[in-house]
Design an enzyme around this catalytic site. Structure first.
Site, PDB file in Angstrom:
ATOM      1  N   GLY B 327       0.840  -1.200   0.000  1.00 34.07           N
ATOM      2  CA  GLY B 327       0.000   0.000   0.000  1.00 34.07           C
ATOM      3  C   GLY B 327       0.870   1.243   0.000  1.00 34.07           C
ATOM      4  O   GLY B 327       1.943   1.273  -0.613  1.00 34.07           O
ATOM      5  N   SER B 328       0.427   2.235   0.738  1.00 35.12           N
ATOM      6  CA  SER B 328       1.110   3.529   0.695  1.00 35.12           C
ATOM      7  C   SER B 328       2.510   3.513   1.306  1.00 35.12           C
ATOM      8  O   SER B 328       3.279   4.441   1.105  1.00 35.12           O
ATOM      9  CB  SER B 328       0.261   4.566   1.420  1.00 35.12           C
ATOM     10  N   THR B 329       2.829   2.463   2.077  1.00 33.80           N
ATOM     11  CA  THR B 329       4.190   2.397   2.624  1.00 33.80           C
ATOM     12  C   THR B 329       5.210   2.222   1.494  1.00 33.80           C
ATOM     13  O   THR B 329       6.409   2.376   1.714  1.00 33.80           O
ATOM     14  CB  THR B 329       4.345   1.231   3.623  1.00 33.80           C
ATOM     15  N   PHE B 330       4.700   1.924   0.319  1.00 28.55           N
ATOM     16  CA  PHE B 330       5.565   1.727  -0.854  1.00 28.55           C
ATOM     17  C   PHE B 330       5.963   3.057  -1.483  1.00 28.55           C
ATOM     18  O   PHE B 330       6.849   3.134  -2.322  1.00 28.55           O
ATOM     19  CB  PHE B 330       4.814   0.852  -1.866  1.00 28.55           C
ATOM     20  N   LYS B 331       5.251   4.111  -1.089  1.00 31.31           N
ATOM     21  CA  LYS B 331       5.406   5.392  -1.788  1.00 31.31           C
ATOM     22  C   LYS B 331       6.796   5.994  -1.645  1.00 31.31           C
ATOM     23  O   LYS B 331       7.271   6.728  -2.524  1.00 31.31           O
ATOM     24  CB  LYS B 331       4.326   6.370  -1.306  1.00 31.31           C
TER      25      LYS B 331
END
Lengths: 383, 634
Positions: B327-331
């Site tokens: 999810g957004s932790t990949f950003k």
């Protein structure tokens, strides 16, 4: 025989005369063998007199005294009371059979309070005396008659069947073989033996069916000990291992590993020869056999020197009984015969066999002491 | 007189016959006795050697001495896996006359369940007759004494004193340590170690116990003993001592491990705490957990069924085997790839109207109204999806994938545990090879917000966060700190980590974005600010969708997570590091079907981070007072 020159004695011998005639050689030989037994029992108890060696020594001591006492009794008394003796033994056998049927399980002895009497042991001697008396009056022609042979055959068969029913295969074998030997020395023609033997062989399948399961098992395991190496074959296998590992000279006194580590069951009783073989090797085994042979030879010598037929037959009967003990036991522990529970004479721990043997030697000695008395054809002191 | 003469003639005949028969009898007896001598010669001379060997085999028994299994302790020497004295009942079938009767008698003395009996019967059938089979373990002193007293009535039943593995922390450490259990047929087939043949021998079946089984196991010694017919030992003939197993010290801090598990509570999830400088894992909790002690004892089938049927997967070691969309932790990874590729400058803004159009496909931002104009720091702070759609479109999947891999995502980290999963970082080649299809631009967009094909393990997320925090050093996660006898095990610590070759300024921008998430006004996780005295934490929330949201649902309003069944709710993620000015610890938290990252995962991570900073295990030497006191205790 070469003793015809002296006259036969008609009357009773004096006590001094009797003592004079006692064969101390035989007593020495018997004591030597018994001493080997004490040594082995001492080893079996890991170097202790108790619980076996001390009791066995006392029994033997008492036994020797009894032997001497019996040897003083005139042989003609043995002959006179032979049938009575046999009858008592047979009644007792029936008694234990009945008692065994009523009570729980098999019982082979009668409790007489002071000691336990095993009628089958008594019968071993009684049968010898009875057959000897029966054949005493019979000449060469008489023993050829079949009708003459039927009563003694029954005399053997009755106790043998009773003992087999107990069930004690070993003792039954001994009674029958002992009886057969008396038939032989009494002069029964050989063809009768061969015929009966042939019939006997034919009867093997029938007998097989009559055997108890555990007896069948013993026979089967004897034929193939590996059939059940941890069950019934265990005794034989372990015994052979112990004996074989003893080698020619043995592992040394009290150093038999198999016996002392309990691999060998019953090493103080039926399998004591194995322990001797393990600790003293073949040398020890052959030496013991040599001692036995000397006793047997002495028995034959007594028979040969005896001047009355009854004494000869009794001597051979007793000697043969002794031989059967030796042969069956040793053959058994070496895997040549099924395990039938026959002890090694004078060596295995146990009172009953010791008693039988000492009575036997007592009677044998009596034959020796009274070798020159005259016995009438029909038995008795005169005629 | 004539009759008398006749008599004497007949007597002479009889005597002659008697003599002949005597010779016959003597001959027969001599023959029979000779056969005895012959037999004696055969047994004692010809076959003597064979019987001698048999006698020795009878007498001498070679017995293996199981070495004590190495202990496992935490970084301060707190015992995690130890050996307790254990009395057990064994049965040797060849010494038992009637198995059923013996077991019946035994059951009167000690409790025996039907399961126990079945297992014993099965094992007895399978094993050789002289091999002892364990009937029951962990006897109390009273039970042991009762069996001993009744020994004469229980032929073939033995008591034996062994060591049982005990895990004092139980559920807390079960996923890291794993457990030991009986040797299986496969284990036997694959190993020649005679120790495995020992009755009731246990080997590591999971976790560290399995990974380091060989060093923990030690080397078996042996003793030659003289035994009697029933197997009782008479004396010892010779003895060769074995080597006890190696003691392993883990990098885990037990106190932190407990806090991590408590923080997750009843949720199904995982927390990983890592030293960003060394890669040492300080805590790695996976909830719900199981009690490793129960496995060592042997589980009943009901217990096993309960464990297996639990939807929260207590048997799964989620930090290394759970694969979730980041999810957004990949950003952060996407931002770093963009900066390195130069497809956007940090201060350049992207306008977010709440959705993004590519061709005729429409991609939604999580915020319906949109974020307006956002630069990189703000895009991270608010976790604006549209910004990352745009960046991802410019980058293309291959450059994103490259950066993701450099930060440790998409492949196994190589931590000292069995069963680690790799996750997946897709690229064009992967799609062609595996799906036999070309990569679509839209798929890059989805990848830009950490969804789609991408999966990562929580441990990988911790590694990624550590590498961001430590200035781009390729630290690797390790679990075993040192071993008192095997220097190889601590060698990993000594090698300095490689530089990933990421520009420091780029990392600063990303770190700044993560700081804003927690500390800036309006950051997605501003509720999890640390108390002033502990310094500041930087982090990133993530919410990984596990279902597809249809157009119809979007029109009527996306259903709230609380209204969905548990297994369809979003996974909640949060990665963080602290202290911000001098990073030392990374904490990654994944809560399965937790809902939102900021609402569920961030508070858990915060709690763990606070405790980590308070305890500060990385800066405390393991040779501390704790260790010293434990050593004297032993």
């Amino acid at each position: 025989m070469g003793f015809r020159s002296t006259r036969l004695r008609k009357g009773e011998m004096t006590l001094t005369e009797k003592l004079w005639h006692i064969s101390w050689t035989l007593i020495l030989l018997v004591t030597m063998v018994a001493s080997v037994g004490f040594l082995m029992l001492y080893s079996a108890a890991e170097g202790n007199l108790s619980p076996w060696a001390d009791k066995q020594m006392i029994r033997f001591g008492v036994g020797v005294v009894f032997l001497l006492f019996l040897s003083m009794i005139d042989i003609r008394h043995f002959m006179r009371y032979a049938y009575a003796f046999y009858t008592v033994a047979l009644v007792l056998l029936v008694a234990v059979e009945v008692k065994g049927t009523i009570g729980m399980g098999a019982q082979r002895w009668v409790d007489l309070g002071l000691f336990q009497l095993q009628p089958s042991e008594l019968m071993k001697i009684a049968l010898v005396l009875t057959l000897a008396r029966y054949f005493h009056g019979a000449d060469v022609d008489t023993v050829r008659r079949i009708s003459f042979l039927i009563p003694p055959a029954l005399l053997i068969a009755m106790p043998a069947v009773l003992v087999l029913k107990q069930p004690d295969l070993g003792t039954a074998m001994m009674l029958m073989m002992g009886g057969v030997v008396l038939f032989l020395v009494a002069g029964v023609p050989l063809w009768i033996f061969f015929s009966v033997g042939a019939v006997g062989l034919a009867a093997v399948p029938v007998v097989w069916e009559m055997l108890r399961d555990y007896q069948k098992n013993r026979v089967l395991t004897f034929l193939d000990p590996d059939r059940d190496p941890l069950g019934t074959g265990y005794h034989i296998t372990q015994s052979k291992i112990a004996l074989g590992s003893g080698g020619v000279f043995g592992k040394g006194y009290m150093l038999g590993t198999q016996s002392h580590l309990d691999f060998l069951p019953e090493h103080q009783t039926d399998f004591i020869f194995t322990m001797l073989g393990e600790e003293f090797g073949m040398v020890g085994g052959v030496t013991l056999l040599g001692l036995y042979v000397l006793i047997l030879a002495y028995g034959f010598y007594i028979a040969a020197r005896c001047r009355h037929h009854f004494g000869r037959l009794v001597a051979i009967g007793v000697t043969t009984t002794f031989f059967l003990y030796v042969f069956i036991n040793i053959a058994m522990v070496m895997g040549l015969l099924p395990v039938v529970g026959i002890p090694l004479p004078l060596i295995s721990y146990g009172g009953t066999a010791m008693m039988t043997l000492m009575i036997g030697f007592g009677v044998l000695m009596s034959v020796h002491v009274h070798r020159d008395v005259q016995i009438s054809r029909s038995g008795g002191f005169d005629d | 007189m004539s009759s008398s003469l006749g008599n004497s003639r007949r007597d002479a005949d009889l005597s002659k016959l008697f003599s002949r028969r005597l010779v016959l009898l003597g001959g027969a007896q001599t023959l029979m006795l000779s056969s005895l001598v012959a037999r004696m010669y055969y047994l004692q001379v010809i076959e003597a050697d064979r019987y001698h060997t048999l006698a020795e085999e009878n007498r001498i028994n070679l017995r293996l001495l199981p070495p004590p299994r190495g202990r496992i302790v935490d970084r301060f020497g707190v015992p995690l896996a130890i050996n307790h004295q254990n009395f057990r009942v064994l049965i040797v079938s060849e010494q038992v006359k009637e198995l059923d009767a013996t077991l019946d008698r035994l059951a009167k003395i000690i409790t025996l369940t039907e399961t126990d009996r079945h297992r014993v019967m099965r094992e007895l059938k399978r094993k050789r007759r002289f091999v002892p089979v364990p009937v029951r373990e962990n006897l109390t002193w009273e039970e042991m004494a009762a069996v001993q007293v009744n020994a004469p009535d229980l032929p073939g039943v033995q008591i034996d004193e062994g060591l049982a593995r005990v895990y004092p922390l139980g559920e807390n450490t079960s996923h890291i340590l794993g457990y030991v259990s009986s040797v299986s047929e496969d284990d036997l087939a694959n190993s020649t170690d005679p120790l495995l043949q020992l009755p009731g021998f246990r080997i590591g079946k999971a976790g560290v116990e399995r990974q380091f089984d060989r060093v923990l196991r030690g080397k078996g010694g042996n003793t030659q003993v003289e035994v009697n017919a029933v197997g009782r030992v008479i004396r010892e003939l010779s003895r060769e001592e074995g080597e006890s197993g190696v003691e392993l010290a883990l990098s885990i801090d037990t106190r932190l491990q407990r806090v991590a598990a408590d923080a997750i509570g009843e949720e199904s999830g995982t927390v990983v705490v890592m030293d960003v400088m060394t890669g040492e894992v300080l805590a790695m909790a996976s909830q719900p957990a199981y009690d490793a002690n129960a496995f060592t004892r042997g589980l009943s089938s009901e217990e096993w069924k309960t464990l297996v049927s639990n939807p929260k997967g207590p048997l799964a070691n989620k930090p290394i085997a759970g694969q979730y969309a980041p999810g957004s932790t990949f950003k952060m990874v996407v931002a770093l790839a963009a900066l390195e590729a130069g497809v956007i400058r940090p201060e350049q803004t992207v306008s977010c109207p709440g959705h993004y159009e590519l061709g005729n496909a429409k991609f939604h931002c999580w915020k319906k109204g949109g974020h307006g104009s956002v630069d990189m720091v703000n895009a991270l702070k608010h976790s604006c999806d549209v910004y990352f759609y745009e960046v991802a479109r410019r980058l293309g999947i291959d450059r994103i994938a490259d950066m993701a891999r450099r930060f440790g995502l998409g492949s196994v980290t190589g931590i000292d545990l069995p069963g680690e999963k790799g996750g997946l970082i897709p690229d064009r080649n992967w799609k062609r090879a595996v799906m036999n299809d070309v990569w679509h631009a839209g798929e890059s967009l989805v990848a830009g917000i950490g969804q789609g094909y991408i999966t990562t393990t929580p441990l990988q997320l911790a590694v990624m966060t550590a590498r961001i925090a430590n200035g781009g050093l390729a630290v690797k996660p390790t679990l075993v700190r040192q071993s008192n006898r095997d220097p190889r095990l601590s060698a990993a610590d000594l090698k300095p980590p490689k530089d990933l070759g990421v520009v420091r300024q780029h990392l600063s921008i990303v770190q700044q974005g993560m700081w804003e998430v927690v500390n800036g006004p309006g950051g997605t996780a501003q509720k999890v600010r640390l108390p002033e005295e502990l310094g500041q934490m930087a982090g990133k929330t993530g919410t990984a969708q596990v279902r597809r949201i249809s157009k119809a649902e979007r029109d009527t309003g996306v259903i709230k997570n609380e209204d969905l069944p548990w297994e369809r709710r979003d996974h909640a993620l949060f990665v963080s590091f602290a202290p911000y000015d001098n990073p030392r610890y990374a904490v990654a938290c994944v809560i399965e079907h937790g809902g939102g990252g900021s609402a569920v995962a961030a508070p858990i991570a915060r709690r763990v981070m606070i405790e980590t900073l308070k305890l500060d295990p990385a800066r405390h030497s393991p040779a501390s007072a704790v260790t010293a006191s434990l050593k004297t205790e032993r």
